[in-house]
Structures are given as C-alpha cells and as structure tokens.
Design a protein around this motif. Structure first.
Motif, PDB file in Angstrom:
ATOM      1  N   UNK A   1       0.874  -1.119  -0.081  1.00 51.78           N
ATOM      2  CA  UNK A   1       0.086  -0.100   0.069  1.00 51.78           C
ATOM      3  C   UNK A   1       0.876   1.467  -0.114  1.00 51.78           C
ATOM      4  N   UNK A   2       0.688   1.968  -1.047  1.00 55.77           N
ATOM      5  CA  UNK A   2       1.067   3.691  -1.061  1.00 55.77           C
ATOM      6  C   UNK A   2       0.101   4.537  -0.352  1.00 55.77           C
ATOM      7  N   UNK A   3       0.128   4.777   0.648  1.00 52.14           N
ATOM      8  CA  UNK A   3      -0.867   5.991   1.230  1.00 52.14           C
ATOM      9  C   UNK A   3      -0.065   7.285   1.427  1.00 52.14           C
ATOM     10  N   UNK A   4      -1.003   8.333   1.096  1.00 54.15           N
ATOM     11  CA  UNK A   4      -0.202   9.640   1.407  1.00 54.15           C
ATOM     12  C   UNK A   4      -1.118  10.639   1.582  1.00 54.15           C
ATOM     13  N   UNK A   5      -0.665  11.789   2.480  1.00 57.60           N
ATOM     14  CA  UNK A   5      -1.823  13.014   2.559  1.00 57.60           C
ATOM     15  C   UNK A   5      -1.801  13.787   1.374  1.00 57.60           C
TER      16      UNK A   5
ATOM     17  N   UNK B   1     -21.035   9.260  -1.428  1.00 54.41           N
ATOM     18  CA  UNK B   1     -20.372   8.115  -0.490  1.00 54.41           C
ATOM     19  C   UNK B   1     -19.636   6.976  -1.199  1.00 54.41           C
ATOM     20  N   UNK B   2     -18.541   6.893  -0.896  1.00 49.89           N
ATOM     21  CA  UNK B   2     -17.529   5.846  -1.662  1.00 49.89           C
ATOM     22  C   UNK B   2     -16.975   6.481  -2.867  1.00 49.89           C
ATOM     23  N   UNK B   3     -17.290   7.604  -3.458  1.00 56.54           N
ATOM     24  CA  UNK B   3     -16.888   8.442  -4.606  1.00 56.54           C
ATOM     25  C   UNK B   3     -15.695   9.403  -4.301  1.00 56.54           C
ATOM     26  N   UNK B   4     -14.625   9.092  -5.025  1.00 56.02           N
ATOM     27  CA  UNK B   4     -13.511   9.993  -4.655  1.00 56.02           C
ATOM     28  C   UNK B   4     -12.394   9.499  -3.739  1.00 56.02           C
ATOM     29  N   UNK B   5     -11.320   9.501  -4.311  1.00 59.14           N
ATOM     30  CA  UNK B   5     -10.346   8.842  -3.316  1.00 59.14           C
ATOM     31  C   UNK B   5     -10.229   9.240  -2.126  1.00 59.14           C
ATOM     32  N   UNK B   6     -10.429  10.556  -1.699  1.00 61.05           N
ATOM     33  CA  UNK B   6     -10.359  10.903  -0.211  1.00 61.05           C
ATOM     34  C   UNK B   6     -11.428  10.247   0.628  1.00 61.05           C
TER      35      UNK B   6
ATOM     36  N   UNK C   1      -3.315  17.491  -0.051  1.00 54.63           N
ATOM     37  CA  UNK C   1      -3.990  18.853   0.571  1.00 54.63           C
ATOM     38  C   UNK C   1      -4.174  18.962   2.026  1.00 54.63           C
ATOM     39  N   UNK C   2      -3.154  18.130   2.760  1.00 54.20           N
ATOM     40  CA  UNK C   2      -3.332  18.328   4.231  1.00 54.20           C
ATOM     41  C   UNK C   2      -4.604  17.616   4.851  1.00 54.20           C
ATOM     42  N   UNK C   3      -5.308  16.772   4.021  1.00 51.16           N
ATOM     43  CA  UNK C   3      -6.594  16.623   4.644  1.00 51.16           C
ATOM     44  C   UNK C   3      -6.843  15.010   4.383  1.00 51.16           C
ATOM     45  N   UNK C   4      -6.552  14.778   3.281  1.00 49.00           N
ATOM     46  CA  UNK C   4      -6.959  13.324   2.816  1.00 49.00           C
ATOM     47  C   UNK C   4      -6.045  12.393   2.261  1.00 49.00           C
ATOM     48  N   UNK C   5      -6.317  11.142   2.922  1.00 53.04           N
ATOM     49  CA  UNK C   5      -5.488  10.102   2.766  1.00 53.04           C
ATOM     50  C   UNK C   5      -5.576   9.484   1.450  1.00 53.04           C
ATOM     51  N   UNK C   6      -4.770   9.380   0.372  1.00 55.05           N
ATOM     52  CA  UNK C   6      -5.027   8.754  -0.801  1.00 55.05           C
ATOM     53  C   UNK C   6      -4.294   7.165  -0.886  1.00 55.05           C
TER      54      UNK C   6
END
Length: 199
Positions: A74-78, A126-131, A80-85
């Motif tokens: 898993x590659x997960x990064x922050x 709901x469930x739409x968008x990576x964030x 816009x300071x808010x969202x984990x993608x």
DNA sequence: CATAGGATCGCCT
DNA sequence: GGCGATCCTATGT
C-alpha cells in the motif's frame, strides 16, 4: 471468495492491473471493524516515465520510497493536508508503479462507514473520490507500506487486503479516460489511464 | 530553516 | 462554480 495473490500485482502492466482491479473487493479491518467495497474506479501511475507520478524521473523520497517496494504494497499519502489517498503498488521491487483507487461501491459495514464520516444518511458522494474511499474505509496515511497480500488472522484487529469474490467487470461497460487533477503532467495528463465501471 | 503547493472535498453562493 | 480547509512534503537558501 479468494485473497488476491502477490502475482496479480507483480505484472509489468500497471494499466492492465488498473482495469483488472475493477470489481475486486477492497476490505479493511480497523480496530476489529470490517468494512468493504467493490472497486469501481482506478487510475494507473506508470513509474519513472510518467510525469503525473510521484516517482517521475526516478525520484526517491521518504514519502515515495514505498512505491519502490514490490507489488501488493500500500502506498498511502496525505493530499491537501486533509485526505489520505490509497494506492496499490504494482510491478517488481524497484519499479515504482501504482494504482490509485478513486471510488468503491460500499458492501459491508455501512454503520461504521457512516460513523467515520460523521453522517447518519448515505449521500451522493458515498464512496466516490479517493479521499472519501479512504475516509469510509478507515484507511490512514500512516498505514502506508502495509502488505495487501496478507489477510489478517481471525484474532488480528488490523488488516487491509483485496479479494476476488467473482464479481465480473464487463469489458464493454468500462469507461476509459484521462486522469483527474494532473494537468501539471503536460502530455501525460491526456493518457487514458483512468478506468471506471458501475456496479 | 523557510516556504509554496498538492493524484481533494464539501460547503457556500 | 468558487473557495477555504489543513499539514505534510519537496525544494531551495
């Protein structure tokens, strides 16, 4: 109903893997709470040659280092300071390819998902968008580097993994197009590396 | 050390 | 459709 094995992620074909991930189940167990959804939208990030990729030009930093791990990580990064993608690393070790999961159709754990977003009703996003995917799945950027090919033991309270539960994506219904939010990538922004399908 | 900007989202108009 | 949130990361001095 089977765990997706390492070999699935090791292929040198991040675009094909992105397409093949449609219909697969993304499952998380966070603090013992199971949530899952069917992957409906993905984007491929094709390694060092791809201007839209964090690994463009072979860049290696503390953040992107896990992109160089073997497929199935898993590659997960922050963002816009808010969202984990949430991304799935593909190809062999030292080849930094990855697939961004952009949307899922929630299947299990609606109550928990709603609690995570502080809502009582399911809305249009709901469930739409990576964030949003990470938010409802309880996936935090601190979990980057996790091995997605390892299904947790019954006693484990944490795990993130993928399964093939026999849901088929009809190739004729897959919509292909350019990736979102990567205009800075010049010509590469036009590549048809985004895949989506409705379930 | 300082600083600009980001693979976004939801609320407001 | 416009904008502020929010903080880590990358880059430069």
């Amino acid at each position: 109903m089977s765990l997706i094995p390492r070999e699935f992620y090791l292929r040198d074909d991040v675009v094909g893997i992105s397409r093949d991930l449609l219909g697969k189940f993304l499952i998380s167990r966070i603090d013992g709470n199971i949530t899952s959804g069917i992957i409906c939208e993905t984007e491929a990030y094709a390694g060092v040659a791809d201007k839209a990729s964090h690994a463009y030009g072979g860049r290696r930093t503390a953040r992107t280092e896990v992109m160089y791990a073997q497929g199935g990580t898993a590659y997960i990064y922050l963002c816009y300071g808010i969202h984990s993608l949430f991304n799935i690393v593909t190809h062999q070790k030292d080849f930094p390819h990855a697939v961004l999961i952009r949307s899922i159709k929630p299947v299990e754990g609606f109550e928990i998902m709603l609690r995570r977003v502080g809502k009582t009703r399911i809305n249009q996003n709901f469930g739409i968008g990576p964030g949003n995917v990470s938010k409802i799945m309880g996936i935090h950027y601190h979990y980057t580097g996790h091995d997605l090919t390892k299904k947790p033991e019954r006693s484990d309270r944490f795990g993130i993994w993928l399964e093939d539960r026999g849901v088929m994506a009809d190739p004729k219904k897959i919509i292909t197009g350019p990736r979102i939010g990567v205009i800075y990538a010049g010509q590469d922004a036009l590549l048809p590396y985004r895949f989506q399908i409705a379930f």
